[in-house]
Design a protein around this motif. Structure first.
Motif, short mmCIF file in Angstrom:
data_model
loop_
_atom_site.label_atom_id
_atom_site.label_comp_id
_atom_site.label_asym_id
_atom_site.label_seq_id
_atom_site.Cartn_x
_atom_site.Cartn_y
_atom_site.Cartn_z
N LYS A 39 11.66 12.82 -40.73
CA LYS A 39 10.61 13.82 -40.69
C LYS A 39 11.15 15.09 -41.53
O LYS A 39 10.11 15.74 -42.20
CB LYS A 39 10.64 14.52 -39.22
CG LYS A 39 9.83 13.76 -38.17
CD LYS A 39 10.13 14.36 -36.77
CE LYS A 39 9.61 13.41 -35.67
NZ LYS A 39 9.43 13.84 -34.50
N LEU A 76 4.82 8.82 -41.46
CA LEU A 76 4.90 10.01 -41.10
C LEU A 76 3.73 10.74 -42.07
O LEU A 76 3.78 10.28 -43.00
CB LEU A 76 6.06 10.53 -41.32
CG LEU A 76 7.28 9.79 -40.57
CD1 LEU A 76 7.93 9.03 -41.30
CD2 LEU A 76 8.42 11.31 -39.96
N LEU A 83 3.91 11.05 -36.00
CA LEU A 83 4.57 9.88 -36.56
C LEU A 83 3.99 8.81 -35.69
O LEU A 83 3.79 8.69 -34.61
CB LEU A 83 6.09 10.15 -35.95
CG LEU A 83 7.33 8.91 -36.45
CD1 LEU A 83 8.57 9.42 -36.56
CD2 LEU A 83 7.17 8.05 -34.97
N THR A 98 7.40 2.58 -39.67
CA THR A 98 7.28 3.79 -39.18
C THR A 98 6.45 4.50 -40.30
O THR A 98 6.94 4.47 -41.32
CB THR A 98 8.80 4.52 -38.95
OG1 THR A 98 9.57 3.68 -38.08
CG2 THR A 98 8.53 5.86 -38.56
N LYS A 141 14.78 9.28 -37.35
CA LYS A 141 13.42 9.71 -37.11
C LYS A 141 13.51 11.07 -37.65
O LYS A 141 12.81 11.74 -38.25
CB LYS A 141 13.04 9.43 -35.49
CG LYS A 141 12.29 8.22 -35.37
CD LYS A 141 11.96 8.06 -34.04
CE LYS A 141 11.79 6.62 -33.59
NZ LYS A 141 11.45 6.46 -32.02
N ALA A 166 -1.24 7.57 -39.27
CA ALA A 166 -0.16 9.07 -39.13
C ALA A 166 -1.01 10.09 -40.01
O ALA A 166 -0.75 11.32 -39.55
CB ALA A 166 0.82 8.47 -40.20
#
Length: 227
Positions: free
Chosen positions: A144, A113, A82, A111, A140, A76
Motif C-alpha cells: 500500500k 491495489l 486491495l 494482489t 500488504k 482494484a
C-alpha cells in the motif's frame, strides 16, 4: 510518514538509476518478492496507458485484462480497494478470461491495489506470483505504501492525468490505448457500426484469436478490416 512509507522510499532511493516510476516499480517487486509487476494508468476512464511492466509476463497479463474487461486490475481500480486471489486455478468463476491468460503465463496468485492520491484514482498496481498464496500482512502494508508512491510518481511523469476531466467509473474495461480508439473509429466507419460496437467487436476478435488489442488495432489501421 509511517515506517512502511519511509522504508519504501529508502529502497527506491537506493536505485542506481535514480527516482522514477520504473525504478519504484522495480524496487516494489524486489522488496515484496513477487515474480512480475504490472502498472496500468487510466485517465478519466477513457484513455489507458501501460505505466510499467517488469517483464513480458506482466505486459501480457495487463493487456489480457484490457481485452477481456475483467481481472484484478479492473476490480482494484473500480472498487478502489486491495483485491487478491490466493489461487488463480480456483478463480475461474471470478475472472474466467483472465485466469486462462494467467495460466498461460504460469502465474498462480495476484494482489492488485488502486493507484490513488486524495480523491483521484489513476490506475492500478498488479503483483503477480508463480506460486499460490497471499501476501503477508506486513507485505500488504508495504504494498500500500508503494502504491501511494507510485501514484505520485505517475503524476510526475504523466501530468495530463491531473487535468483529465473526472467521470463516474463504469464497469468493464477501464480506458483504451490511443491506437485502439483510432482503430475503432476506422472499423466503425468501414463496417457502419456505432463506435461502442466496433470496440466490442475488436475485443471479441482479439480474445478469440489470442491476440492483444494493440495487435488487433495495428491490423485494422493497416488493412481497414479485422480479417
Amino acid at each position: 510518514m509511517d515506517d512502511d512509507h519511509a522504508a519504501a522510499w529508502r529502497r527506491i532511493g537506493a536505485a542506481d538509476s535514480g527516482v522514477s516510476l520504473a525504478a519504484a516499480a522495480r524496487a516494489c517487486a524486489a522488496d515484496l518478492a513477487v515474480d512480475s509487476l504490472g502498472l496500468s494508468l487510466v485517465a478519466a476512464g477513457e484513455l489507458r496507458i501501460m505505466g510499467y511492466a517488469t517483464d513480458e509476463h506482466a505486459r501480457l497479463l495487463e493487456d489480457a485484462q484490457l481485452t477481456a474487461g475483467e481481472g484484478p486490475c479492473t476490480d482494484a481500480y473500480v472498487q478502489r480497494t486491495l483485491v487478491e486471489e490466493a489461487d488463480l486455478h480456483q478463480a475461474f468463476e471470478r475472472w474466467p478470461a483472465f485466469t486462462h491468460a494467467a495460466a498461460g503465463q504460469r502465474m498462480r496468485s495476484v494482489t492488485a491495489l488502486p493507484l490513488a492520491t486524495g480523491h483521484l484514482c489513476i490506475g492500478a498496481l498488479d503483483l503477480y506470483r508463480a506460486a499460490p498464496g497471499l501476501l503477508t500482512a506486513r507485505h500488504k502494508s508495504r504494498a500500500k505504501a508503494y502504491a501511494r508512491i507510485l501514484a505520485l510518481l505517475a503524476f510526475d511523469e504523466h501530468p495530463h492525468l491531473l487535468t483529465a476531466e473526472h467521470r463516474t467509473t463504469q464497469p468493464g474495461p477501464q480506458g483504451f490505448p490511443p491506437s485502439v480508439h483510432l482503430a475503432a473509429g476506422v472499423l466503425a466507419e468501414t463496417e457502419q457500426l456505432p463506435p461502442d460496437d466496433a470496440l466490442a467487436r475488436m475485443r471479441a476478435h482479439a480474445f478469440r484469436h489470442g491476440r492483444s488489442l494493440h495487435q488487433t488495432a495495428d491490423h485494422i489501421l493497416a488493412h481497414h478490416t479485422l480479417d
